[in-house]
Design an enzyme around this catalytic site. Sequence first.
Site, PDB file in Angstrom:
ATOM      1  CB  CYS A  81      -0.950   0.017   1.192  1.00  0.00           C
ATOM      2  SG  CYS A  81      -2.131  -1.334   1.144  1.00  0.00           S
ATOM      3  CG  HIS A 125      -3.166   3.677   2.182  1.00  0.00           C
ATOM      4  ND1 HIS A 125      -3.619   3.281   0.943  1.00  0.00           N
ATOM      5  CD2 HIS A 125      -3.176   2.567   2.962  1.00  0.00           C
ATOM      6  CE1 HIS A 125      -3.896   1.981   0.979  1.00  0.00           C
ATOM      7  NE2 HIS A 125      -3.639   1.532   2.195  1.00  0.00           N
ATOM      8  CG  ASN A 165      -6.473  -0.708   1.186  1.00  0.00           C
ATOM      9  OD1 ASN A 165      -5.795  -0.235   0.273  1.00  0.00           O
ATOM     10  ND2 ASN A 165      -5.945  -1.208   2.291  1.00  0.00           N
TER      11      ASN A 165
HETATM   12  N1  ACO Z   1     -18.326  -8.632   9.279  1.00  0.00           N
HETATM   13  C1  ACO Z   1     -18.745  -8.897  10.543  1.00  0.00           C
HETATM   14  N2  ACO Z   1     -17.884  -9.252  11.513  1.00  0.00           N
HETATM   15  C2  ACO Z   1     -16.571  -9.334  11.212  1.00  0.00           C
HETATM   16  C3  ACO Z   1     -16.096  -9.064   9.906  1.00  0.00           C
HETATM   17  C4  ACO Z   1     -17.040  -8.709   8.933  1.00  0.00           C
HETATM   18  N3  ACO Z   1     -16.672  -8.416   7.643  1.00  0.00           N
HETATM   19  N4  ACO Z   1     -14.759  -9.215   9.902  1.00  0.00           N
HETATM   20  C5  ACO Z   1     -14.390  -9.565  11.149  1.00  0.00           C
HETATM   21  N5  ACO Z   1     -15.493  -9.636  11.937  1.00  0.00           N
HETATM   22  C6  ACO Z   1     -15.576  -9.966  13.365  1.00  0.00           C
HETATM   23  C7  ACO Z   1     -14.380 -10.728  13.866  1.00  0.00           C
HETATM   24  O1  ACO Z   1     -14.544 -12.117  13.617  1.00  0.00           O
HETATM   25  C8  ACO Z   1     -14.407 -10.395  15.332  1.00  0.00           C
HETATM   26  O2  ACO Z   1     -15.364 -11.205  15.966  1.00  0.00           O
HETATM   27  P1  ACO Z   1     -15.120 -11.797  17.447  1.00  0.00           P
HETATM   28  O3  ACO Z   1     -15.043 -10.577  18.332  1.00  0.00           O
HETATM   29  O4  ACO Z   1     -16.334 -12.622  17.685  1.00  0.00           O
HETATM   30  O5  ACO Z   1     -13.837 -12.553  17.371  1.00  0.00           O
HETATM   31  C9  ACO Z   1     -14.916  -8.965  15.373  1.00  0.00           C
HETATM   32  O6  ACO Z   1     -15.564  -8.751  14.107  1.00  0.00           O
HETATM   33  C10 ACO Z   1     -13.865  -7.904  15.588  1.00  0.00           C
HETATM   34  O7  ACO Z   1     -12.787  -8.156  14.715  1.00  0.00           O
HETATM   35  P2  ACO Z   1     -11.523  -7.202  14.662  1.00  0.00           P
HETATM   36  O8  ACO Z   1     -10.548  -7.739  13.673  1.00  0.00           O
HETATM   37  O9  ACO Z   1     -11.038  -6.948  16.054  1.00  0.00           O
HETATM   38  O10 ACO Z   1     -12.187  -5.868  14.102  1.00  0.00           O
HETATM   39  P3  ACO Z   1     -11.553  -4.433  13.947  1.00  0.00           P
HETATM   40  O11 ACO Z   1     -12.372  -3.443  14.659  1.00  0.00           O
HETATM   41  O12 ACO Z   1     -10.067  -4.411  14.196  1.00  0.00           O
HETATM   42  O13 ACO Z   1     -11.772  -4.138  12.373  1.00  0.00           O
HETATM   43  C11 ACO Z   1     -10.474  -4.143  10.347  1.00  0.00           C
HETATM   44  C12 ACO Z   1     -11.161  -4.988  11.429  1.00  0.00           C
HETATM   45  C13 ACO Z   1     -11.520  -3.332   9.659  1.00  0.00           C
HETATM   46  C14 ACO Z   1      -9.783  -5.079   9.377  1.00  0.00           C
HETATM   47  C15 ACO Z   1      -9.449  -3.185  10.999  1.00  0.00           C
HETATM   48  O14 ACO Z   1      -8.680  -3.882  11.950  1.00  0.00           O
HETATM   49  C16 ACO Z   1      -8.509  -2.544   9.996  1.00  0.00           C
HETATM   50  O15 ACO Z   1      -8.906  -1.730   9.178  1.00  0.00           O
HETATM   51  N6  ACO Z   1      -7.197  -2.827  10.116  1.00  0.00           N
HETATM   52  C17 ACO Z   1      -6.156  -2.131   9.326  1.00  0.00           C
HETATM   53  C18 ACO Z   1      -6.132  -2.508   7.879  1.00  0.00           C
HETATM   54  C19 ACO Z   1      -4.982  -1.798   7.222  1.00  0.00           C
HETATM   55  O16 ACO Z   1      -4.722  -0.644   7.451  1.00  0.00           O
HETATM   56  N7  ACO Z   1      -4.197  -2.494   6.430  1.00  0.00           N
HETATM   57  C20 ACO Z   1      -2.968  -1.892   5.889  1.00  0.00           C
HETATM   58  C21 ACO Z   1      -2.995  -1.693   4.486  1.00  0.00           C
HETATM   59  S1  ACO Z   1      -3.430  -3.138   3.588  1.00  0.00           S
HETATM   60  C22 ACO Z   1      -2.057  -3.632   2.685  1.00  0.00           C
HETATM   61  O17 ACO Z   1      -0.967  -3.198   2.865  1.00  0.00           O
HETATM   62  C23 ACO Z   1      -2.257  -4.754   1.660  1.00  0.00           C
END
Ligand code: ACO
Length: 329
Positions: free
Chosen positions: A117, A256, A286
């Site tokens: 990214c 980003h 993204n």
């Molecule tokens: N729908 C519903 N529930 C979901 C989903 C979904 N699509 N995805 C995960 N959950 C659930 C999980 O299973 C978890 O359930 P549990 O509590 O029963 O275990 C719960 O939601 C919380 O999951 P988290 O992973 O803790 O959720 P979070 O609030 O962290 O959000 C997200 C997840 C959106 C992926 C976030 O962490 C994020 O944006 N992270 C950064 C991504 C990023 O910046 N990446 C870098 C660039 S990408 C690259 O370089 C290729």
Amino acid sequence: MTIRSARIIGCGSYLPATVLTNAELASRLDTTDEWIRSRTGISERRIAAAGEMTSDLAVAAANKALAHAGVGADSLDFILVATTTPDLIFPATATIVQRKLGATRLQMPACDIQAVCAGFIYALAMADSLIRAGSARRILVIGAETMSRLVDWQDRSICILFGDGAGAVVVEGSTESGSGILSTHLHADGSYEQLLCTDGGISQGLLVNPGAGSGLARMRGNEVFKQAVMALEGVVDETLAANGLEKSQIDWLVPHQANIRIIHSTAKRLGMQMDRVVVTVDRHGNTSAASVPLALDEAVRDGRIQPGQLLLLEAFGGGFTWGSALVRW
Ligand code: ACO
């Protein structure tokens, strides 16, 4: 003629026609529009058509950037393509782009940059260095991705995040100082590989041994989120300090587009209201290396970004890799 800086003289972008909404995802997966919007800020993303390659997206964006700059592809002397999703393992997508642009006659160099990214920021920094070193005069820098082909569509924790698209800029040497790309700041920390990577790769035998993994993207999102916030805060502070700037002097944050909550935290660090932040994550998701040039092009074309304004571009991605570019437009 002494070259004192590198300036962006044109930009362009391209999005595939197909829109994939959260509602459509919710009809296929155990997720909801509300969950996706509240956790990420994403409402929809674009998906490349069957047979539409990263190079096709890149060429469409590049042609718009070249037209905006008022220059032809034959006037370029370097093509850099930042991508995580190349058409082929080899040759580089940049050489395919060169051919599709009809710019092979002068045999200018062309290669890909892989910094996930943060790839566009890395490529922009390299273009800036090549120009200021006198190694190139005019460079096409593209960020292009078909991330929809790198995610597991059964894995709701990752497939909801990504989209396809491309953005491009033409960078040219200038005899003026104090304009164009003022500074770039790049970082990487390979110790975080396991938080965001593909499970399996070429050298691990992916192509010759079906047991070597899927090759698709995997992410421990929550941990990536925390590291992204910290790394971006650090690079924003570093950029301001390196240029002797106050936060209030930045006119536009062009971040980003991974997650609206990460964007909010960087804006807060800069003390910026959201009306000074270019946001496309709601409509693009993204798009990895394409996200910063897509956002930049949108804000230039709709007139938000004006000549003379100070822009802070930043990105964070797998590796981890991250970086920033300060640009006087
Ligand atoms: N729908 C519903 N529930 C979901 C989903 C979904 N699509 N995805 C995960 N959950 C659930 C999980 O299973 C978890 O359930 P549990 O509590 O029963 O275990 C719960 O939601 C919380 O999951 P988290 O992973 O803790 O959720 P979070 O609030 O962290 O959000 C997200 C997840 C959106 C992926 C976030 O962490 C994020 O944006 N992270 C950064 C991504 C990023 O910046 N990446 C870098 C660039 S990408 C690259 O370089 C290729």
